[in-house]
Design a protein around this motif. Sequence first.
Motif, mmCIF file in Angstrom:
data_model
loop_
_atom_site.group_PDB
_atom_site.id
_atom_site.type_symbol
_atom_site.label_atom_id
_atom_site.label_comp_id
_atom_site.label_asym_id
_atom_site.label_seq_id
_atom_site.Cartn_x
_atom_site.Cartn_y
_atom_site.Cartn_z
ATOM 1 N N PHE A 70 0.808 -1.220 0.000
ATOM 2 C CA PHE A 70 0.000 0.000 0.000
ATOM 3 C C PHE A 70 0.841 1.269 0.000
ATOM 4 N N ARG A 71 1.972 1.227 0.644
ATOM 5 C CA ARG A 71 2.726 2.473 0.862
ATOM 6 C C ARG A 71 3.644 2.841 -0.291
ATOM 7 N N THR A 72 3.758 2.006 -1.310
ATOM 8 C CA THR A 72 4.616 2.309 -2.443
ATOM 9 C C THR A 72 4.168 3.599 -3.128
ATOM 10 N N ARG A 73 5.105 4.523 -3.336
ATOM 11 C CA ARG A 73 4.862 5.829 -3.980
ATOM 12 C C ARG A 73 3.815 6.657 -3.232
ATOM 13 N N SER A 74 3.660 6.420 -1.968
ATOM 14 C CA SER A 74 2.647 7.167 -1.225
ATOM 15 C C SER A 74 3.235 8.458 -0.651
ATOM 16 N N VAL A 75 2.326 9.425 -0.472
ATOM 17 C CA VAL A 75 2.639 10.687 0.191
ATOM 18 C C VAL A 75 1.747 10.736 1.424
ATOM 19 N N VAL A 76 2.350 10.632 2.589
ATOM 20 C CA VAL A 76 1.607 10.480 3.835
ATOM 21 C C VAL A 76 1.766 11.724 4.696
ATOM 22 N N MET A 77 0.648 12.239 5.186
ATOM 23 C CA MET A 77 0.715 13.348 6.139
ATOM 24 C C MET A 77 0.546 12.821 7.560
ATOM 25 N N VAL A 78 1.472 13.182 8.429
ATOM 26 C CA VAL A 78 1.361 12.824 9.843
ATOM 27 C C VAL A 78 0.297 13.708 10.477
ATOM 28 N N VAL A 79 -0.709 13.090 11.097
ATOM 29 C CA VAL A 79 -1.798 13.867 11.702
ATOM 30 C C VAL A 79 -1.824 13.752 13.224
ATOM 31 N N GLU A 80 -1.134 12.778 13.773
ATOM 32 C CA GLU A 80 -1.108 12.628 15.235
ATOM 33 C C GLU A 80 0.152 11.887 15.625
ATOM 34 N N GLN A 81 0.766 12.309 16.720
ATOM 35 C CA GLN A 81 1.986 11.657 17.190
ATOM 36 C C GLN A 81 2.034 11.686 18.705
ATOM 37 N N THR A 82 2.169 10.521 19.298
ATOM 38 C CA THR A 82 2.333 10.395 20.740
ATOM 39 C C THR A 82 3.503 9.449 20.993
ATOM 40 N N ALA A 83 3.809 9.221 22.271
ATOM 41 C CA ALA A 83 4.872 8.280 22.610
ATOM 42 C C ALA A 83 4.499 6.861 22.202
ATOM 43 N N GLU A 84 3.200 6.594 22.106
ATOM 44 C CA GLU A 84 2.735 5.245 21.808
ATOM 45 C C GLU A 84 2.603 4.958 20.314
ATOM 46 N N HIS A 85 2.245 5.980 19.527
ATOM 47 C CA HIS A 85 2.027 5.717 18.102
ATOM 48 C C HIS A 85 2.121 6.998 17.280
ATOM 49 N N THR A 86 2.187 6.795 15.968
ATOM 50 C CA THR A 86 2.090 7.886 14.996
ATOM 51 C C THR A 86 1.009 7.501 13.997
ATOM 52 N N LEU A 87 0.120 8.459 13.690
ATOM 53 C CA LEU A 87 -0.930 8.224 12.713
ATOM 54 C C LEU A 87 -0.721 9.142 11.515
ATOM 55 N N GLY A 88 -0.973 8.609 10.321
ATOM 56 C CA GLY A 88 -0.874 9.405 9.113
ATOM 57 C C GLY A 88 -1.918 8.985 8.104
ATOM 58 N N VAL A 89 -2.159 9.829 7.113
ATOM 59 C CA VAL A 89 -3.071 9.483 6.028
ATOM 60 C C VAL A 89 -2.356 9.689 4.701
#
Length: 204
Positions: free
Chosen positions: A34-53
């Motif tokens: 899924f992530r091949t050639r993807s452009v991901v924006m980080v929308v949330e970051q904590t010590a436990e995880h990072t979320l992006g779209v």
Amino acid sequence: MEDFFADRLFRALELGDVHPGTLLLAAPGMDLDFRTRSVVMVVEQTAEHTLGVALNMRGDIAVANVMEHLVPLVAKPQAFYVGGEENRDSIVALGVLKAGLTPAALAEVPFVRYLDHRIVVIDLRTPIEQLQDIVESVRLFAGFIEWQGNDLAEELGQGYWYATPALASDIIAPGAVDLWAEVLRRQPMPLPLFATFPADLEDN
């Protein structure tokens, strides 16, 4: 081939700071489904995880079929984008503040969180009337990408991603735009040289 792109190119570049609002650009030749050639924006970051779209994977479900009230604000193409592999039932809404507005303009608007460069995360509980006052365009993403703990830091260290600041135009890029290549072209050398790197090496 993999060692060339990961080690010689990306490890030679200074790793950018990653925070909510950062773009993660998949390394040329990275083969992670899924992530091949993807452009991901980080929308949330904590010590436990990072979320992006992922910003550049258009889906085939029209916004009008699910959230018709948001159609006047949704950038064309007015379809849901596929934000990631995780939790496709969750909708992440990103918006672009109207020109001239600052983060201070959000003080009276519930559930809207500023990221960077006029980009905001919108909780869909926000009344549409308030959104129309502050946001010029919105993009809706089904699902997200999640990294646990230090997983993202490890992937960055291995050269899977290049971290760079986002532009508001990245959020609402037209469907015909190759966003991966466009973001590469505005990076320091030698990254622009890889903007024409094919999705499939057999196409070269």
